[in-house]
Write a protein that holds these residues in place. Structure first.
Motif, PDB file in Angstrom:
ATOM      1  N   GLU A   8      65.564  38.675  55.328  1.00  0.00           N
ATOM      2  CA  GLU A   8      65.092  39.350  54.310  1.00  0.00           C
ATOM      3  C   GLU A   8      63.911  38.803  53.872  1.00  0.00           C
ATOM      4  OE1 GLU A   8      67.612  40.827  51.138  1.00  0.00           O
ATOM      5  OE2 GLU A   8      69.131  41.413  52.530  1.00  0.00           O
ATOM      6  N   ARG A   9      63.883  37.476  53.724  1.00  0.00           N
ATOM      7  CA  ARG A   9      62.520  36.790  53.411  1.00  0.00           C
ATOM      8  C   ARG A   9      61.501  36.736  54.314  1.00  0.00           C
ATOM      9  NH1 ARG A   9      62.213  29.954  52.982  1.00  0.00           N
ATOM     10  NH2 ARG A   9      60.198  29.985  52.056  1.00  0.00           N
ATOM     11  N   LYS A  10      61.675  36.841  55.727  1.00  0.00           N
ATOM     12  CA  LYS A  10      60.925  36.913  56.671  1.00  0.00           C
ATOM     13  C   LYS A  10      60.200  38.407  56.463  1.00  0.00           C
ATOM     14  CE  LYS A  10      60.264  34.587  59.922  1.00  0.00           C
ATOM     15  NZ  LYS A  10      59.426  33.488  60.346  1.00  0.00           N
ATOM     16  N   ILE A  11      61.124  39.373  56.209  1.00  0.00           N
ATOM     17  CA  ILE A  11      60.516  40.822  56.027  1.00  0.00           C
ATOM     18  C   ILE A  11      59.539  40.883  55.186  1.00  0.00           C
ATOM     19  CG2 ILE A  11      61.192  43.270  55.743  1.00  0.00           C
ATOM     20  CD1 ILE A  11      63.926  42.293  57.025  1.00  0.00           C
ATOM     21  N   ARG A  12      60.106  40.118  53.604  1.00  0.00           N
ATOM     22  CA  ARG A  12      59.190  40.162  52.587  1.00  0.00           C
ATOM     23  C   ARG A  12      57.739  39.562  52.974  1.00  0.00           C
ATOM     24  NH1 ARG A  12      63.850  38.411  50.243  1.00  0.00           N
ATOM     25  NH2 ARG A  12      65.087  40.330  49.308  1.00  0.00           N
ATOM     26  N   TYR A  13      57.874  38.531  53.772  1.00  0.00           N
ATOM     27  CA  TYR A  13      56.665  37.568  54.039  1.00  0.00           C
ATOM     28  C   TYR A  13      55.801  38.554  54.880  1.00  0.00           C
ATOM     29  CZ  TYR A  13      53.622  34.418  56.662  1.00  0.00           C
ATOM     30  OH  TYR A  13      52.657  33.867  57.399  1.00  0.00           O
ATOM     31  N   TYR A  14      56.131  39.467  55.897  1.00  0.00           N
ATOM     32  CA  TYR A  14      55.402  40.234  56.760  1.00  0.00           C
ATOM     33  C   TYR A  14      54.725  41.368  55.799  1.00  0.00           C
ATOM     34  CZ  TYR A  14      57.498  38.258  60.882  1.00  0.00           C
ATOM     35  OH  TYR A  14      57.915  37.334  61.925  1.00  0.00           O
ATOM     36  N   GLU A  15      55.562  41.652  54.561  1.00  0.00           N
ATOM     37  CA  GLU A  15      54.910  42.463  53.667  1.00  0.00           C
ATOM     38  C   GLU A  15      53.736  41.918  52.890  1.00  0.00           C
ATOM     39  OE1 GLU A  15      56.181  45.029  49.737  1.00  0.00           O
ATOM     40  OE2 GLU A  15      57.719  43.952  50.789  1.00  0.00           O
ATOM     41  N   GLU A  16      54.105  40.688  52.451  1.00  0.00           N
ATOM     42  CA  GLU A  16      52.908  40.088  51.840  1.00  0.00           C
ATOM     43  C   GLU A  16      51.569  39.683  52.560  1.00  0.00           C
ATOM     44  OE1 GLU A  16      54.554  36.024  50.629  1.00  0.00           O
ATOM     45  OE2 GLU A  16      56.015  37.004  49.641  1.00  0.00           O
ATOM     46  N   ARG A  17      51.734  39.642  53.778  1.00  0.00           N
ATOM     47  CA  ARG A  17      50.695  39.508  54.959  1.00  0.00           C
ATOM     48  C   ARG A  17      49.965  40.811  55.339  1.00  0.00           C
ATOM     49  NH1 ARG A  17      48.362  35.287  54.393  1.00  0.00           N
ATOM     50  NH2 ARG A  17      47.719  35.358  56.710  1.00  0.00           N
ATOM     51  N   LYS A  18      50.457  42.012  54.727  1.00  0.00           N
ATOM     52  CA  LYS A  18      50.009  43.247  54.707  1.00  0.00           C
ATOM     53  C   LYS A  18      50.237  43.750  56.362  1.00  0.00           C
ATOM     54  CE  LYS A  18      47.425  43.548  50.787  1.00  0.00           C
ATOM     55  NZ  LYS A  18      48.378  43.168  49.778  1.00  0.00           N
ATOM     56  N   LEU A  19      51.401  43.450  56.848  1.00  0.00           N
ATOM     57  CA  LEU A  19      51.562  43.988  58.216  1.00  0.00           C
ATOM     58  C   LEU A  19      52.565  45.360  58.149  1.00  0.00           C
ATOM     59  CD1 LEU A  19      52.119  40.647  59.960  1.00  0.00           C
ATOM     60  CD2 LEU A  19      50.336  42.173  60.276  1.00  0.00           C
TER      61      LEU A  19
END
Length: 100
Positions: free
Chosen positions: A22-33
């Motif tokens: 879930e942390r990685k998925i949130r990271y991709y969201e933060e990176r606007k992907l």
């Protein structure tokens, strides 16, 4: 709207489907992907297309790409698609003699 476009899947299920934390998925969201919708309670909601996109992003990251490179590639592909759609509309307008 296709069932693949509907944002109905929670982050926990997306994590299970993709194998990503879930942390990685949130990271991709933060990176606007990735752009999940939010429920009234603030829960992230994803579509099947988002799940496919996450798998693609993870594969590209595994191949050594950086998030900014992935974002640039996706923006370029989107611009190409927009140009294609404008050209097609122009051709259809010309073929059917439609004037704006």
């Amino acid at each position: 709207m296709s069932y693949k476009d509907k944002k109905v899947i929670t982050i926990g299920v997306v994590s299970e489907l993709t194998g990503l934390s879930e942390r990685k998925i949130r990271y991709y969201e933060e990176r606007k992907l990735l752009f999940p919708e939010r429920s009234k309670g603030g829960t992230r909601k994803y579509s099947f297309l988002d799940v496919e996109r996450l798998v693609d992003i993870a594969n590209k990251m595994e191949d050594g790409m950086q998030t900014f490179e992935i974002r640039k590639m996706e923006q370029k592909a989107l611009r190409k698609q927009e140009v294609r759609e404008r050209m097609l509309r122009g051709q259809l307008n010309a073929a059917f003699n439609i004037r704006k």
